[in-house]
Design an enzyme around this catalytic site. Structure first.
Site, mmCIF file in Angstrom:
data_model
loop_
_atom_site.group_PDB
_atom_site.id
_atom_site.type_symbol
_atom_site.label_atom_id
_atom_site.label_comp_id
_atom_site.label_asym_id
_atom_site.label_seq_id
_atom_site.Cartn_x
_atom_site.Cartn_y
_atom_site.Cartn_z
ATOM 1 N N HIS A 57 0.851 -1.192 0.000
ATOM 2 C CA HIS A 57 0.000 0.000 0.000
ATOM 3 C C HIS A 57 0.885 1.239 0.000
ATOM 4 O O HIS A 57 2.007 1.220 0.515
ATOM 5 C CB HIS A 57 -0.871 0.032 1.251
ATOM 6 C CG HIS A 57 -1.972 -0.965 1.256
ATOM 7 N ND1 HIS A 57 -3.149 -0.757 1.935
ATOM 8 C CD2 HIS A 57 -2.094 -2.192 0.678
ATOM 9 C CE1 HIS A 57 -3.943 -1.802 1.786
ATOM 10 N NE2 HIS A 57 -3.321 -2.685 1.024
ATOM 11 N N GLU A 59 0.886 3.951 1.750
ATOM 12 C CA GLU A 59 1.343 4.419 3.056
ATOM 13 C C GLU A 59 2.497 3.580 3.594
ATOM 14 O O GLU A 59 3.478 4.119 4.101
ATOM 15 C CB GLU A 59 0.197 4.381 4.080
ATOM 16 C CG GLU A 59 -1.001 5.217 3.731
ATOM 17 C CD GLU A 59 -2.101 4.433 3.042
ATOM 18 O OE1 GLU A 59 -3.281 4.685 3.360
ATOM 19 O OE2 GLU A 59 -1.800 3.578 2.186
ATOM 20 N N CYS A 87 -6.364 2.285 5.676
ATOM 21 C CA CYS A 87 -7.025 1.039 6.053
ATOM 22 C C CYS A 87 -6.480 0.588 7.422
ATOM 23 O O CYS A 87 -5.561 1.220 7.964
ATOM 24 C CB CYS A 87 -6.750 -0.024 4.996
ATOM 25 S SG CYS A 87 -5.046 -0.635 4.985
ATOM 26 N N CYS A 90 -2.598 -0.037 7.302
ATOM 27 C CA CYS A 90 -1.823 1.196 7.166
ATOM 28 C C CYS A 90 -1.922 2.054 8.429
ATOM 29 O O CYS A 90 -0.930 2.637 8.864
ATOM 30 C CB CYS A 90 -2.276 1.978 5.937
ATOM 31 S SG CYS A 90 -1.861 1.109 4.397
#
Length: 176
Positions: A57, A59, A87, A90
């Site tokens: 992801h 992040e 999410c 993250c």
């Protein structure tokens, strides 16, 4: 009369540029930048499909880059800008890396963990909380995602129609 951008808007536009890079390679268009002492020290965009990694992801990738650049896992004076609300994974990485502030664009009603679905980043039961600012350039960030998923649905419909037509040509049978 020109409108001056706030620092949050300026850095969010940088995150949007990262998100666009993701979209260009058929990744969900989410981008992130990390700012430390007024300087962008990390940039990333989603690479889950490219890397076939569930943790790639934007992040997490940006946090990893920032930690490498600073030579520490503690990002206590850093600000993370991300186009979509983090999410659970993250948000956990943000909390554990002790990011001071998180600024995000679009909310994620199905999995946002910076205040929408739940709020991992400000849960006082953890030993670190981040300041959270939501809705910065929300329309622009949301449009990137909406357009991406609309195009994806249209592409799937086209592929299904083409497969149906190919089957009909091959067999000579109308599949309706």
């Amino acid at each position: 009369m020109s409108t001056q951008l706030t620092p949050d808007e300026r850095y969010m536009y940088e995150a949007i540029e990262e998100a666009k890079k993701a979209g260009q390679i058929d990744e969900v268009p989410i981008g992130a930048v990390i700012v430390h002492n007024g300087e962008i020290i990390a940039r990333a965009h989603n690479l889950r499909e490219t890397r076939q990694s569930s943790i790639a992801h934007a992040e997490v990738l940006a946090i990893d880059e920032a930690c490498s650049k600073l030579g520490t896992w503690r990002l206590e004076d850093a600000v993370l800008y991300v186009t979509l609300e983090p999410c659970p994974m993250c948000a956990g990485a943000i909390m554990l890396s002790r990011v001071q502030k998180v600024v995000f664009g679009a909310v994620d009603p199905k999995g946002g963990c910076a205040g929408t679905f739940m709020n991992i980043l400000q849960d006082e039961r953890f030993n670190h909380q981040s300041e959270v600012v939501s809705g910065v350039l929300e329309e622009e960030c949301g449009a990137l995602l909406s357009n991406f998923f609309r195009n994806l649905r249209e592409k799937k419909k086209r592929m299904k129609r083409l497969a149906k037509e190919a089957l009909e040509q091959e067999t000579g049978i109308d599949s309706q």
